[in-house]
Motif scaffolding. Structure first.
Motif, mmCIF file in Angstrom:
data_model
loop_
_atom_site.group_PDB
_atom_site.id
_atom_site.type_symbol
_atom_site.label_atom_id
_atom_site.label_comp_id
_atom_site.label_asym_id
_atom_site.label_seq_id
_atom_site.Cartn_x
_atom_site.Cartn_y
_atom_site.Cartn_z
ATOM 1 N N GLU A 93 0.831 -1.203 0.000
ATOM 2 C CA GLU A 93 0.000 0.000 0.000
ATOM 3 C C GLU A 93 0.874 1.264 0.000
ATOM 4 O O GLU A 93 0.548 2.254 -0.644
ATOM 5 C CB GLU A 93 -0.919 -0.015 1.237
ATOM 6 N N LEU A 94 2.003 1.209 0.701
ATOM 7 C CA LEU A 94 2.905 2.367 0.755
ATOM 8 C C LEU A 94 3.496 2.650 -0.630
ATOM 9 O O LEU A 94 3.586 3.800 -1.046
ATOM 10 C CB LEU A 94 4.028 2.097 1.767
ATOM 11 N N GLY A 95 3.838 1.571 -1.337
ATOM 12 C CA GLY A 95 4.339 1.696 -2.716
ATOM 13 C C GLY A 95 5.577 2.587 -2.806
ATOM 14 O O GLY A 95 6.368 2.680 -1.873
ATOM 15 N N ARG A 101 3.867 10.748 -0.750
ATOM 16 C CA ARG A 101 2.809 11.444 -0.015
ATOM 17 C C ARG A 101 3.308 12.700 0.693
ATOM 18 O O ARG A 101 2.501 13.500 1.127
ATOM 19 C CB ARG A 101 2.156 10.491 0.992
ATOM 20 N N CYS A 102 4.632 12.805 0.885
ATOM 21 C CA CYS A 102 5.143 14.055 1.463
ATOM 22 C C CYS A 102 6.420 14.452 0.738
ATOM 23 O O CYS A 102 6.974 13.677 -0.049
ATOM 24 C CB CYS A 102 5.375 13.927 2.969
ATOM 25 N N LYS A 103 6.883 15.666 1.024
ATOM 26 C CA LYS A 103 8.008 16.219 0.251
ATOM 27 C C LYS A 103 9.337 15.481 0.467
ATOM 28 O O LYS A 103 10.271 15.671 -0.306
ATOM 29 C CB LYS A 103 8.172 17.713 0.545
ATOM 30 N N LEU A 104 9.426 14.631 1.486
ATOM 31 C CA LEU A 104 10.694 13.923 1.730
ATOM 32 C C LEU A 104 11.046 12.955 0.595
ATOM 33 O O LEU A 104 12.189 12.557 0.457
ATOM 34 C CB LEU A 104 10.640 13.172 3.069
ATOM 35 N N HIS A 105 10.060 12.617 -0.216
ATOM 36 C CA HIS A 105 10.353 11.687 -1.321
ATOM 37 C C HIS A 105 11.336 12.311 -2.319
ATOM 38 O O HIS A 105 12.047 11.613 -3.021
ATOM 39 C CB HIS A 105 9.067 11.244 -2.021
ATOM 40 N N GLN A 106 11.369 13.653 -2.344
ATOM 41 C CA GLN A 106 12.223 14.335 -3.331
ATOM 42 C C GLN A 106 13.713 14.157 -3.027
ATOM 43 O O GLN A 106 14.543 14.216 -3.927
ATOM 44 C CB GLN A 106 11.897 15.836 -3.350
ATOM 45 N N THR A 107 14.060 13.969 -1.769
ATOM 46 C CA THR A 107 15.487 13.929 -1.406
ATOM 47 C C THR A 107 15.955 12.554 -0.924
ATOM 48 O O THR A 107 17.141 12.339 -0.759
ATOM 49 C CB THR A 107 15.775 14.968 -0.305
ATOM 50 N N ARG A 108 15.023 11.633 -0.684
ATOM 51 C CA ARG A 108 15.438 10.318 -0.165
ATOM 52 C C ARG A 108 16.073 9.469 -1.274
ATOM 53 O O ARG A 108 15.825 9.705 -2.452
ATOM 54 C CB ARG A 108 14.210 9.564 0.371
ATOM 55 N N ARG A 109 16.894 8.479 -0.851
ATOM 56 C CA ARG A 109 17.353 7.467 -1.801
ATOM 57 C C ARG A 109 16.444 6.253 -1.736
ATOM 58 O O ARG A 109 16.043 5.704 -2.744
ATOM 59 C CB ARG A 109 18.759 7.007 -1.442
ATOM 60 N N ILE A 162 9.422 6.787 13.063
ATOM 61 C CA ILE A 162 8.228 7.620 12.899
ATOM 62 C C ILE A 162 8.030 7.971 11.422
ATOM 63 O O ILE A 162 6.925 7.932 10.906
ATOM 64 C CB ILE A 162 8.363 8.933 13.732
ATOM 65 N N ILE A 163 9.115 8.313 10.736
ATOM 66 C CA ILE A 163 9.011 8.557 9.287
ATOM 67 C C ILE A 163 9.969 7.639 8.529
ATOM 68 O O ILE A 163 10.977 7.216 9.065
ATOM 69 C CB ILE A 163 9.285 10.023 8.884
ATOM 70 N N LYS A 164 9.626 7.378 7.278
ATOM 71 C CA LYS A 164 10.334 6.333 6.532
ATOM 72 C C LYS A 164 11.345 6.888 5.520
ATOM 73 O O LYS A 164 12.003 6.118 4.846
ATOM 74 C CB LYS A 164 9.323 5.442 5.812
ATOM 75 N N CYS A 165 11.411 8.205 5.370
ATOM 76 C CA CYS A 165 12.389 8.782 4.436
ATOM 77 C C CYS A 165 13.265 9.783 5.176
ATOM 78 O O CYS A 165 12.786 10.501 6.061
ATOM 79 C CB CYS A 165 11.672 9.479 3.277
ATOM 80 N N ARG A 166 14.541 9.816 4.801
ATOM 81 C CA ARG A 166 15.496 10.668 5.504
ATOM 82 C C ARG A 166 15.228 12.154 5.234
ATOM 83 O O ARG A 166 15.198 12.585 4.079
ATOM 84 C CB ARG A 166 16.912 10.337 5.031
HETATM 85 S S1 SF4 Z 1 8.289 10.023 4.673
HETATM 86 FE FE1 SF4 Z 1 8.465 8.891 2.753
HETATM 87 S S2 SF4 Z 1 7.169 7.074 3.058
HETATM 88 FE FE2 SF4 Z 1 6.605 8.580 4.608
HETATM 89 S S3 SF4 Z 1 4.911 9.756 3.713
HETATM 90 FE FE3 SF4 Z 1 6.800 10.872 3.244
HETATM 91 S S4 SF4 Z 1 7.384 10.127 1.216
HETATM 92 FE FE4 SF4 Z 1 5.930 8.661 2.047
#
Ligand code: SF4
Length: 231
Positions: free
Chosen positions: A51-53, A57-65, A123-127
């Motif tokens: 489901e997370l795929g 969903r948030c801006k952290l996707h732009q900078t994470r690996r 708590i969050i999944k992206c750096r």
């Molecule tokens: S931190 Fe990463 S996994 Fe969590 S909502 Fe933002 S983009 Fe999605």
């Protein structure tokens, strides 16, 4: 109540009426059946991951690996929750693998548990860039997935690592020095905050307090196991 749940309840009602008509007035409910009826959409961690795929969903996707989903035993009795991935975690896609992670492994092993037996998440999944604190909108987007992981795993106790994780899980701004070593509850699950391993690397003189908190966790788990066996 959403449409899926309404449908499940309606089907269940019809089935029970059918059984009653057949003269059957009671039936054993296995854990799996009740899980499917109550939480049809989240049965396994793989479902949550799917489901997370490739989450944006948030801006952290732009900078994470990589997305650091979490790892460990899906049926863990003890779960650790930290703040978020750092550099090493972002590179490897695994939680707590840097120096702080090595210390966490030792902390877990101090109560005679192998790291593979617990579940570790954040708590969050992206750096966040430059390891800054996660922002409220990022936590809001990510938190539903952590909650689903908790509901799938159903640990007996959660150890919140550091101020950020403890304050977010317990929805409080009380300082970690006042929270650590005390028992709280989240959806009926015990939560005990302690210091973050990264904080311990900078302040090794505080390790003793973490060992004390770990002893409390071990004691609580032993008592819970004893009660379970004698029930
Ligand atoms: S931190 Fe990463 S996994 Fe969590 S909502 Fe933002 S983009 Fe999605």
């Amino acid at each position: 109540m959403d449409e899926n749940m309404r449908e499940v309840i309606s089907d269940l009602k019809s089935y029970l009426q059918y059984l009653k008509g057949m003269g059957i007035t009671s039936l054993p409910v296995s854990e799996n059946i009740s899980e499917k009826v109550i939480r049809p959409e989240i049965l396994t961690l793989a479902d949550v991951r799917k489901e997370l795929g490739d989450c944006k969903r948030c801006k952290l996707h732009q900078t994470r690996r990589t997305i650091v989903f979490g790892e460990g035993n899906e049926r863990a009795t003890l779960m650790f929750i930290g703040e978020g991935p750092g550099y090493d975690e972002d590179v490897q896609g695994r939680p707590f693998v840097g120096k702080a992670g090595q210390l966490l492994t030792k902390i877990i092993e101090s109560i005679n548990l192998p790291r593979e037996d617990v579940y570790i998440a954040n708590i969050i999944k992206c750096r966040p860039p430059q390891n800054r604190n996660p922002e409220p909108d990022e936590i809001e987007s990510c938190n539903p997935f952590l909650m689903k992981q908790i509901r799938v795993i159903q640990p007996k106790i959660i150890c919140a690592l550091g101020a950020f994780a403890a304050q977010t899980l317990l929805k409080t701004d009380t300082k970690i020095t006042a929270l650590r070593g005390k028992f709280f509850e989240l959806e009926g699950i015990k939560v005990i905050p302690t210091y973050h391993p990264a904080f311990l690397l900078r302040n090794p003189e505080r390790k003793r307090e973490v060992w004390e908190d770990m002893k409390k966790i071990a004691e609580w788990l032993n008592n819970a196991q004893r009660k379970g066996h004698s029930a």
